[in-house]
Design an enzyme around this catalytic site. Structure first.
Site, PDB file in Angstrom:
ATOM      1  N   SER A 185       0.835  -1.185   0.000  1.00 34.60           N
ATOM      2  CA  SER A 185       0.000   0.000   0.000  1.00 34.60           C
ATOM      3  C   SER A 185       0.888   1.260   0.000  1.00 34.60           C
ATOM      4  O   SER A 185       1.842   1.324  -0.758  1.00 34.60           O
ATOM      5  CB  SER A 185      -0.947  -0.026   1.202  1.00 34.60           C
ATOM      6  OG  SER A 185      -1.966   0.897   1.000  1.00 34.60           O
ATOM      7  N   ASP A 455      -9.012  -4.950  -5.489  1.00 33.04           N
ATOM      8  CA  ASP A 455      -8.549  -3.851  -4.654  1.00 33.04           C
ATOM      9  C   ASP A 455      -8.717  -2.526  -5.392  1.00 33.04           C
ATOM     10  O   ASP A 455      -8.078  -2.306  -6.413  1.00 33.04           O
ATOM     11  CB  ASP A 455      -7.066  -4.072  -4.333  1.00 33.04           C
ATOM     12  CG  ASP A 455      -6.464  -2.898  -3.580  1.00 33.04           C
ATOM     13  OD1 ASP A 455      -7.246  -2.086  -3.050  1.00 33.04           O
ATOM     14  OD2 ASP A 455      -5.229  -2.811  -3.536  1.00 33.04           O
ATOM     15  N   HIS A 481      -6.561  -5.937  -1.378  1.00 35.94           N
ATOM     16  CA  HIS A 481      -5.422  -5.112  -1.021  1.00 35.94           C
ATOM     17  C   HIS A 481      -4.308  -5.930  -0.350  1.00 35.94           C
ATOM     18  O   HIS A 481      -4.521  -6.533   0.696  1.00 35.94           O
ATOM     19  CB  HIS A 481      -5.917  -4.032  -0.073  1.00 35.94           C
ATOM     20  CG  HIS A 481      -5.046  -2.818  -0.028  1.00 35.94           C
ATOM     21  ND1 HIS A 481      -4.725  -2.084  -1.148  1.00 35.94           N
ATOM     22  CD2 HIS A 481      -4.437  -2.200   1.005  1.00 35.94           C
ATOM     23  CE1 HIS A 481      -3.962  -1.069  -0.798  1.00 35.94           C
ATOM     24  NE2 HIS A 481      -3.764  -1.110   0.508  1.00 35.94           N
TER      25      HIS A 481
END
Ligand SMILES: *[C@@H]1O[C@H](CO)[C@@H](O)[C@H](O)[C@H]1NC(C)=O
Ligand SMILES: *[C@@H]1O[C@H](CO)[C@@H](O)[C@H](O)[C@H]1NC(C)=O
Ligand SMILES: CC(=O)N[C@H]1CO[C@H](CO)[C@@H](O)[C@@H]1O
Length: 512
Positions: A185, A455, A481
């Site tokens: 991320s 995601d 994710h």
């Protein structure tokens, strides 16, 4: 654990945040650690956070400059890191997990089934985890006031990584160190960017679910959610119907009371409610749906695995009943919180409370309570550089145009000061960062970039392969994710193993 959960629940309600706590795409406790915790697990195996379960993992402190860009400021701070020496073969192979917008958790430094540690075991690597400045216990100054936040930028965090690697090279007396960085991320952006600006310090980087082509107004997020819901028959239509009803009821003063009752809004809407409150309400409602999509089927805990867990199929089941369109929204809110082990009785609905919460400059202890400082810190990173504000500005879409970019611009002003956070300044700062790091025209060598098709962040991923230089995007079908970072599980999406193998192969190649 029970009283603690209760406490944070009460605190959350007072703070005016939505119960399930997804804050601008950032879950409570961070993008990656979210859900690995006891209080957010429906059932099943808990990844421990007790030090005694991780022998051989030491927490340490690294003396870091408060700023790497102004020699006149000689201040230093203690940056927290962890060293896992369980896999060490003394071969100068070193892995570094870069942490991001939350406290760096012990489990990510120690749980051997997470992918980066499995690879550390394969290669006999020394494994380090570095906490991001301004999060957790790594605090350049004592608070997160407007002035100290200027030391909490991505440029500083990247130079922290550089001096950390240099410092550890000396301390560990590595002769020919081969460092590989990992991050998922936002830390995925850090991992990839670090590789491009400091190629001399590492041999390669894994950057999972990294929104590397970050933009100020990230309407693509909602677009991606819509695409995902459209894969389940009747679901997108049902969501559209409920959100449309909610919007119509808000615009009709006489129907607001019905909405107040059905969704248990606190405070309720009145005839004089300000428009910002409506945006704020929709932001909180939208966040419930974001939370489910972003982590659907990632296997980080029992609840997300499905069936009948906190994933899109269960959400869609609730949305495609014959219930009243607004009742369905309430059902989803209740169910989503229930999956996190938090019963709810009302929906916090005060923009002012939310701002009061965001303005609090005190560092708190994320491990025990609300991630108040982390939410402020994450919003700061968004407002001051990254953008990635998850609006619904794409035009026609199933949610409606419920969250305009202006909502976020206003939020940034209210959180960090009107003058500094002019709309122009917000746009300019994101543009400057994009320019600095060549966003959209990313250049580096030896980088793997996995992303999951479910995601919503994948829309801002980087997908231009560069075979010659070893830049390897890895789209993963049907995962969410950072799914490639967690441990394998039975019944996981099929494409995951292929993706992990590509990551493993590349890491092995760099270390040859
Ligand atoms: C700010 O946050 C701290 C730590 O959570 C808390 O003790 C304090 O009461 C808060 N201040 C205000 C004004 O809410
Ligand atoms: C700091 O932020 C607050 C809002 O939280 C704002 O009122 C104040 O003017 C800001 N101070 C500076 C120096 O920008
Ligand atoms: C923008 C883009 O190319 N995204 C890709 C990410 O990966 C998925 C597969 O998982 C592709 O379908 C997307 O096109």
């Amino acid at each position: 654990m029970q009283p603690l959960v209760l406490l944070s629940f009460v605190g959350l309600a007072l703070a005016g945040l939505p119960y399930q706590g997804l804050f601008h795409g950032r879950p409570r406790h961070g993008f990656v650690d979210h859900g690995a915790r006891l209080s957010h697990q429906r059932a099943g195996k808990v990844v421990s956070s007790n030090a005694e379960d991780y022998p051989g993992v030491d927490t340490k402190w690294f003396t870091q400059k408060v700023t790497h860009f102004d020699d006149s400021n000689k201040d230093t701070y203690q940056q927290r890191y962890r060293y896992n020496n369980n896999f060490r073969k003394g071969n100068d192979i070193v892995f570094l997990l870069i942490e991001g917008e939350s406290e760096a958790s012990l489990r990510w430094a120690g749980y051997p089934k997470y992918q980066w540690l499995q690879m550390a075991a394969d290669h006999g690597a020394d494994a380090f985890q570095l906490e991001h400045r301004c999060f957790g216990q790594s605090r350049p100054y004592d608070d997160l006031s407007n002035t100290t936040l200027e030391y909490c930028l991505m440029e500083e965090a990247l130079e922290d990584v550089a001096s950390f690697i240099q410092g550890i090279n000396v301390e560990m007396k590595y002769k020919n160190p081969k460092w590989v960085t990992f991050g998922g991320s936002y830390p995925g952006i850090l991992s990839a960017t670090f590789r491009s600006i400091h190629p001399e310090l590492t041999v390669g980087a894994v950057a999972s679910s990294a929104p590397l082509t970050f933009t100020f107004d990230m309407w693509e997020y909602a677009w991606s959610m819509e695409e995902t819901f459209k894969t389940i028959p009747g679901c997108a239509e049902a969501i559209q119907n409920s959100f449309t009803h909610a919007q119509q009821m808000i615009l009709d003063e006489d129907q607001r009371d019905k909405l107040n009752t059905k969704l248990k809004l606190n405070p309720p809407f009145t005839k004089t409610t300000n428009y910002i409150e409506f945006d704020n309400f929709f932001e909180n409602l939208f966040a419930v749906f974001q939370d489910v999509v972003q982590y659907t089927m990632d296997g980080r805990n029992e609840a997300t695995k499905g069936p009948e867990g906190k994933e899109i199929y269960s959400l869609c089941k609730l949305m495609t009943t014959n219930d009243d369109p607004i009742d369905k929204l309430w059902n989803v809110i209740v169910w989503s919180n229930d999956q996190d082990g938090e019963a709810i009785t009302e929906f916090p609905n005060s923009y002012d409370d939310f701002i009061t919460y965001l303005r609090n400059e005190t560092f708190d202890d994320e491990a025990d309570g609300l991630p108040q400082a982390s939410n402020r810190g994450w919003l700061w990173l968004q407002c001051s550089q990254l953008g990635v504000q998850q609006s619904t500005d794409q035009g026609k879409n199933i949610f409606g145009q419920i969250i305009p970019i202006n909502y976020f611009i206003r939020l940034c002003k209210d959180g960090f000061g009107e003058d500094f956070m002019s709309a122009q300044n917000q746009y300019d700062r994101t543009a400057a960062l994009r320019k600095k790091y060549g966003t959209g025209n990313y250049k580096a060598t030896n980088v793997v970039l996995p992303n999951g098709s479910f995601d919503p962040w994948h829309k801002l991923g980087f997908y231009t392969p560069d075979e010659e230089n070893g830049v390897v995007p890895v789209p993963i079908d049907g995962t969410a994710h950072c799914a490639d970072m967690y441990e394998e599980y039975d019944g996981e999406p099929k494409d995951l193993e292929r993706a992990r193998q590509i990551v493993r192969d590349n890491v092995a190649k760099w270390l040859k």
